[in-house]
Write a protein that holds these residues in place. Structure first.
Motif, PDB file in Angstrom:
ATOM      1  N   VAL A   1       0.746  -1.233   0.205  1.00  0.00           N
ATOM      2  CA  VAL A   1       0.055  -0.072  -0.101  1.00  0.00           C
ATOM      3  C   VAL A   1       0.871   1.074   0.068  1.00  0.00           C
ATOM      4  O   VAL A   1       1.894   1.527   0.856  1.00  0.00           O
ATOM      5  CB  VAL A   1      -1.074  -0.007   1.217  1.00  0.00           C
ATOM      6  N   VAL A   2       0.866   1.833  -1.195  1.00  0.00           N
ATOM      7  CA  VAL A   2       1.570   3.306  -1.220  1.00  0.00           C
ATOM      8  C   VAL A   2       1.177   4.442  -1.071  1.00  0.00           C
ATOM      9  O   VAL A   2      -0.093   4.546  -1.852  1.00  0.00           O
ATOM     10  CB  VAL A   2       2.482   3.126  -2.521  1.00  0.00           C
ATOM     11  N   ALA A   3       1.304   5.196  -0.263  1.00  0.00           N
ATOM     12  CA  ALA A   3       0.736   6.698  -0.195  1.00  0.00           C
ATOM     13  C   ALA A   3       1.617   7.415  -0.964  1.00  0.00           C
ATOM     14  O   ALA A   3       2.821   7.802  -0.906  1.00  0.00           O
ATOM     15  CB  ALA A   3       0.720   7.105   1.561  1.00  0.00           C
ATOM     16  N   GLN A   4       1.032   7.793  -2.293  1.00  0.00           N
ATOM     17  CA  GLN A   4       1.794   8.610  -3.123  1.00  0.00           C
ATOM     18  C   GLN A   4       0.773   9.575  -3.954  1.00  0.00           C
ATOM     19  O   GLN A   4      -0.512   9.321  -3.768  1.00  0.00           O
ATOM     20  CB  GLN A   4       2.736   7.687  -4.209  1.00  0.00           C
ATOM     21  N   ASN A   5       1.181  10.628  -4.481  1.00  0.00           N
ATOM     22  CA  ASN A   5       0.530  11.580  -5.396  1.00  0.00           C
ATOM     23  C   ASN A   5       1.385  12.011  -6.504  1.00  0.00           C
ATOM     24  O   ASN A   5       2.190  11.403  -6.879  1.00  0.00           O
ATOM     25  CB  ASN A   5       0.079  12.522  -4.601  1.00  0.00           C
TER      26      ASN A   5
ATOM     27  N   GLN B   1       5.163   9.207  -0.270  1.00  0.00           N
ATOM     28  CA  GLN B   1       4.977   9.611   0.989  1.00  0.00           C
ATOM     29  C   GLN B   1       5.275   8.564   1.907  1.00  0.00           C
ATOM     30  O   GLN B   1       6.169   8.854   2.935  1.00  0.00           O
ATOM     31  CB  GLN B   1       4.026  10.671   1.429  1.00  0.00           C
ATOM     32  N   LYS B   2       4.659   7.431   1.835  1.00  0.00           N
ATOM     33  CA  LYS B   2       5.064   6.063   2.531  1.00  0.00           C
ATOM     34  C   LYS B   2       4.429   4.995   1.791  1.00  0.00           C
ATOM     35  O   LYS B   2       3.682   4.967   1.013  1.00  0.00           O
ATOM     36  CB  LYS B   2       4.000   6.474   3.797  1.00  0.00           C
ATOM     37  N   ILE B   3       5.389   3.868   2.385  1.00  0.00           N
ATOM     38  CA  ILE B   3       5.177   2.494   1.749  1.00  0.00           C
ATOM     39  C   ILE B   3       4.964   1.838   2.625  1.00  0.00           C
ATOM     40  O   ILE B   3       5.717   1.574   3.958  1.00  0.00           O
ATOM     41  CB  ILE B   3       6.313   2.148   1.036  1.00  0.00           C
TER      42      ILE B   3
END
Length: 262
Positions: free
Chosen positions: A40-44, A49-51
């Motif tokens: 689950v990757v927090a990205q834009n 931002q976080k993996i």
């Protein structure tokens, strides 16, 4: 009969790359999309931002759930993140032996954030590559896999594609000093160039995911590998050409996966 395409990859919560882009590309081109999430990757559009990597047992369980119940006509593999996940997926391929597997060796995001640990490149090269039917690296990824400098000419692209020793669709979008974006298919002892004009847009987030998912889709539908690559490049070119009609984020926006329908 509608074909079933499985994507094994990480997520992108803004929908431009990863699992979300794969599902869009598969669906836009007429197949049924299924997914196994590796991270689950927090990205834009501006970066990662976080993996959060998924536990290995959960990755195995997802793969088992799909293959134990559904006919899988092709598999696309994207972000794996580390050597353990790479080996887990390789073991699953050995167990279920899908006939058509496309590997996009996701190592670095469009923003420059590294998505595959450098120590895991060896696992990707030595454990997973021998089990796939096609690999779709860009020039930096091919150089990373080979431990060499990035290709700067078509001649070097040919040499590196041949050195990978598996069927390869080498993407030439990073080729400097050219208004063209040439891609090279090296498979079954033949070399085939796919030409295309470079599209001037900053909105190219998820192009690698989209292309490899489209190749897996057309290949799974019964097209030859050459035809699948040709159709996928045409699809991506169209999606890139309409990328600026979207309004997603402040950085590198996504391509327009459903441009044909708007």
């Amino acid at each position: 009969m509608i074909t079933n395409i499985l994507t094994i990859a990480g997520t992108d919560c803004t929908g431009g790359a990863g699992i979300q882009a794969d599902i869009k590309a598969i669906s836009a081109n007429g197949s049924y999309a299924m997914s196994v999430i590796t991270a689950v990757v927090a990205q834009n559009t501006q970066g990662v931002q976080k993996i959060q990597m998924m536990p290995l047992e959960m990755i195995r369980a997802q793969i088992d759930s799909v293959f134990s119940d559904v006919q899988v006509d092709a598999v696309k593999i994207g972000m794996l993140g580390n050597a353990q996940v790479t080996e887990c997926v390789a073991q699953a391929l050995a167990k279920y032996q899908p006939s058509k597997v496309v590997l996009d060796p996701v190592m670095v995001a469009k923003s420059g954030d590294r998505l595959l640990d450098a120590d895991s490149v060896a696992a990707l090269r030595d454990v997973l590559l021998p089990q796939v039917g096609l690999i779709t690296p860009n020039l930096p990824e091919a150089a990373d896999l080979l431990g060499t400098a990035e290709a700067t000419s078509r001649e070097q692209m040919i040499e590196q594609a041949q050195r990978l020793q598996v069927p390869t669709f080498l993407k030439g979008g990073h080729l400097a000093g050219s208004e063209q974006s040439p891609d090279l298919l090296c498979a079954e002892g033949e070399l085939s160039w796919f030409e295309g004009e470079r599209i001037n847009t900053k909105n190219s987030h998820g192009t690698g995911c989209t292309l490899s998912a489209a190749i897996a889709t057309f290949w799974g539908q019964g097209d030859s590998l050459y035809t699948a690559c040709d159709k996928a490049k045409q699809y991506l070119t169209g999606a890139l050409s309409k990328a600026d009609t979207l309004n997603v984020g402040q950085g590198h926006g996504p391509v327009h996966h459903f441009y044909k329908y708007y």
